[in-house]
Design a protein around this motif. Structure first.
Motif, PDB file in Angstrom:
ATOM      1  N   SER A  79       0.833  -1.208   0.000  1.00 41.15           N
ATOM      2  CA  SER A  79       0.000   0.000   0.000  1.00 41.15           C
ATOM      3  C   SER A  79       0.862   1.251   0.000  1.00 41.15           C
ATOM      4  N   VAL A  82       2.231   1.630  -3.562  1.00 40.56           N
ATOM      5  CA  VAL A  82       1.189   2.055  -4.507  1.00 40.56           C
ATOM      6  C   VAL A  82       0.845   3.524  -4.282  1.00 40.56           C
ATOM      7  N   THR A  86       1.247   6.573  -7.054  1.00 47.49           N
ATOM      8  CA  THR A  86      -0.021   6.863  -7.733  1.00 47.49           C
ATOM      9  C   THR A  86      -0.889   7.904  -7.044  1.00 47.49           C
ATOM     10  N   TYR A  93      -3.965   5.106  -9.935  1.00 44.74           N
ATOM     11  CA  TYR A  93      -4.123   4.389  -8.670  1.00 44.74           C
ATOM     12  C   TYR A  93      -5.112   3.230  -8.831  1.00 44.74           C
ATOM     13  N   VAL A  96      -3.616   0.444 -11.143  1.00 46.17           N
ATOM     14  CA  VAL A  96      -2.585  -0.340 -10.447  1.00 46.17           C
ATOM     15  C   VAL A  96      -3.236  -1.274  -9.428  1.00 46.17           C
ATOM     16  N   ASN A  97      -4.214  -0.770  -8.682  1.00 42.02           N
ATOM     17  CA  ASN A  97      -4.903  -1.612  -7.703  1.00 42.02           C
ATOM     18  C   ASN A  97      -5.629  -2.764  -8.361  1.00 42.02           C
ATOM     19  N   VAL A 100      -2.891  -5.323  -9.444  1.00 45.22           N
ATOM     20  CA  VAL A 100      -2.292  -6.023  -8.295  1.00 45.22           C
ATOM     21  C   VAL A 100      -3.305  -6.965  -7.642  1.00 45.22           C
ATOM     22  N   SER A 136      -9.975  -0.342  -2.118  1.00 45.26           N
ATOM     23  CA  SER A 136      -9.118   0.631  -2.787  1.00 45.26           C
ATOM     24  C   SER A 136      -9.708   2.035  -2.672  1.00 45.26           C
TER      25      SER A 136
END
Length: 157
Positions: A79, A82, A86, A93, A96-97, A100, A136
């Protein structure tokens, strides 16, 4: 699998080795958002245990959630990473979340099931992905709120 304890310990420790590369200012800035989510995940874990969303046959200790190494290892440190790259760019953001979380859900979970660490019970992989997506939003929203309320006052000290 008889190496489960070692693999879980490795999963917990390895992410922490990357922490010096993040930088102290970044850790200080984004730690509140990451810790907020860790606390959220602990409550979610207790709810998931009661509702049998997933099951951790491997217990670290009695009365300790089986997902603690995941929460305070790869999730906490991940976290921070990230958010570092981002935060302030919400679309990135979110992307990417999603990537992942999909890697964890559709690849990592199978590995964890194979070593006897966790298995989904009443939750499908798609539902787990949606749960990750909601989390997220919570983490980003908390970090935005934190920055709005507290970060400005920290700049003038």
């Amino acid at each position: 699998m008889k190496n489960t304890k070692f693999l879980i310990l490795l999963m917990f420790i390895l992410p922490w080795l990357s922490l010096p590369l993040i930088g102290g200012k970044t850790v200080k800035r984004f730690l509140p958002g990451a810790l907020f989510m860790c606390v959220y995940l602990m409550f979610e874990g207790m709810l998931a245990e009661k509702r049998k969303w997933w099951w951790f046959p491997y217990k670290i200790k009695p009365n300790v959630l089986g997902e603690m190494p995941l929460i305070f290892g790869p999730f906490l440190v991940g976290s921070l990473w990230v958010l570092k790259f981002t935060f302030g760019k919400f679309n990135l953001y979110l992307l990417v979340n999603i990537i992942v979380d999909a890697i964890f859900t559709y690849l990592g979970l199978d590995l964890f099931k194979k070593i006897g660490y966790v298995t989904l019970v009443r939750l499908s992989k798609f539902q787990l992905s949606l749960l990750f997506l909601v989390k997220s939003f919570f983490m980003y929203g908390f970090q935005l709120l934190y920055e709005k309320l507290f970060r400005k006052s920290l700049y003038y000290r």
